[in-house]
Design an enzyme around this catalytic site. Structure first.
Site, mmCIF file in Angstrom:
data_model
loop_
_atom_site.group_PDB
_atom_site.id
_atom_site.type_symbol
_atom_site.label_atom_id
_atom_site.label_comp_id
_atom_site.label_asym_id
_atom_site.label_seq_id
_atom_site.Cartn_x
_atom_site.Cartn_y
_atom_site.Cartn_z
ATOM 1 N N VAL A 142 1.038 -1.069 0.083
ATOM 2 C CA VAL A 142 0.177 0.089 -0.106
ATOM 3 C C VAL A 142 1.473 0.963 0.075
ATOM 4 O O VAL A 142 1.888 1.324 0.571
ATOM 5 C CB VAL A 142 -0.878 -0.050 0.685
ATOM 6 C CG1 VAL A 142 -1.521 1.433 1.374
ATOM 7 C CG2 VAL A 142 -1.493 -1.360 1.194
ATOM 8 N N ASP A 143 0.725 2.762 -1.281
ATOM 9 C CA ASP A 143 1.395 2.834 -0.986
ATOM 10 C C ASP A 143 0.229 5.028 -0.604
ATOM 11 O O ASP A 143 -0.629 4.821 0.399
ATOM 12 C CB ASP A 143 1.966 3.283 -3.037
ATOM 13 C CG ASP A 143 3.511 3.790 -2.046
ATOM 14 O OD1 ASP A 143 3.783 5.272 -1.979
ATOM 15 O OD2 ASP A 143 4.337 3.494 -2.673
ATOM 16 N N LEU A 144 1.273 5.815 -0.411
ATOM 17 C CA LEU A 144 0.552 7.382 -0.676
ATOM 18 C C LEU A 144 -0.570 6.867 -0.888
ATOM 19 O O LEU A 144 -1.201 8.442 -0.031
ATOM 20 C CB LEU A 144 1.705 8.280 -0.665
ATOM 21 C CG LEU A 144 1.472 8.792 -1.685
ATOM 22 C CD1 LEU A 144 2.106 9.928 -1.888
ATOM 23 C CD2 LEU A 144 2.938 8.336 -2.574
ATOM 24 N N GLU A 202 -2.878 5.116 -0.867
ATOM 25 C CA GLU A 202 -3.535 3.906 0.207
ATOM 26 C C GLU A 202 -3.946 2.792 -0.758
ATOM 27 O O GLU A 202 -5.337 2.469 -0.640
ATOM 28 C CB GLU A 202 -5.238 4.919 0.633
ATOM 29 C CG GLU A 202 -4.451 5.838 1.705
ATOM 30 C CD GLU A 202 -5.436 6.580 1.866
ATOM 31 O OE1 GLU A 202 -6.558 6.135 2.336
ATOM 32 O OE2 GLU A 202 -5.598 7.849 2.641
#
Length: 187
Positions: free
Chosen positions: A26-28, A30
């Site tokens: 999961v990255d920034l 979301e």
């Protein structure tokens, strides 16, 4: 020997010629980022002080967003200042601190806003939407930015559209595989 106050030290070797799948994570935004091929780190030792604190970021949480977006603000600021006077830049959490930038300029001519948009895209190649506002707008107040767009923006003259532009792998709406997107600038 390491300083006694050090929380953790991870010793190892990074092998640039050996790569392995990294992710999915999961990255920034979301959302899950693409699986990437990254160099292998072989850990040799982990050292820590007594009662050490391990600080970890929660993926997609505000701290993660701030640490990603904040370094893009000066790169946008610098590029915009090459074409018009830039007052401030906010790569805001509402745009995942990656995909949106709000640029405040000291507007001298009608073309300054569009120049600022193109420069902002050059200053942050993953930016998808750029909002350019005048000095009287607080770029850290989303209601003021939205008010400026509602009361000053006209799509037929103030919208810049860059269709089929290279975008970010972090944009879940970009074209799968190529990450092509449509970039918009509003001034």
């Amino acid at each position: 020997m390491i300083p006694a106050e050090t929380e953790f030290v991870i010793e190892g070797t990074i092998y640039l010629e050996r790569i392995h799948n990294e992710g999915p994570f999961v990255d920034l935004t979301e959302t899950y980022d693409v699986v990437r091929q990254e160099p292998v780190l072989e850990v040799k030792a982990i050292t820590h002080r007594q009662d050490a604190i391990w600080h970890a970021l929660l993926p997609g949480a505000l701290e993660h967003k701030l640490l990603m977006g904040m370094p893009r603000e000066p790169t946008i600021f610098k590029k915009v200042n090459e074409v018009v006077r830039c007052v401030d830049v906010n790569v805001n959490p509402g745009g995942c601190s990656w995909l949106h930038a709000i640029v405040q300029i000291d507007k001298k001519s009608e073309e300054d806003g569009k120049k600022a948009i193109e420069a902002a895209f050059a200053g942050h190649s993953s930016c998808k939407h750029v909002y350019v506002v005048d000095q009287d707008i607080d770029i850290y107040n989303p209601l003021e930015v939205e008010w400026a767009m509602a009361t000053r923006f006209q799509g037929d003259r103030d919208l810049v559209v860059r269709a089929r532009a290279a975008g970010s792998s972090l944009d879940p709406s970009a074209e799968a595989g190529t990450h092509m997107t449509t970039r918009l600038g509003l001034t």
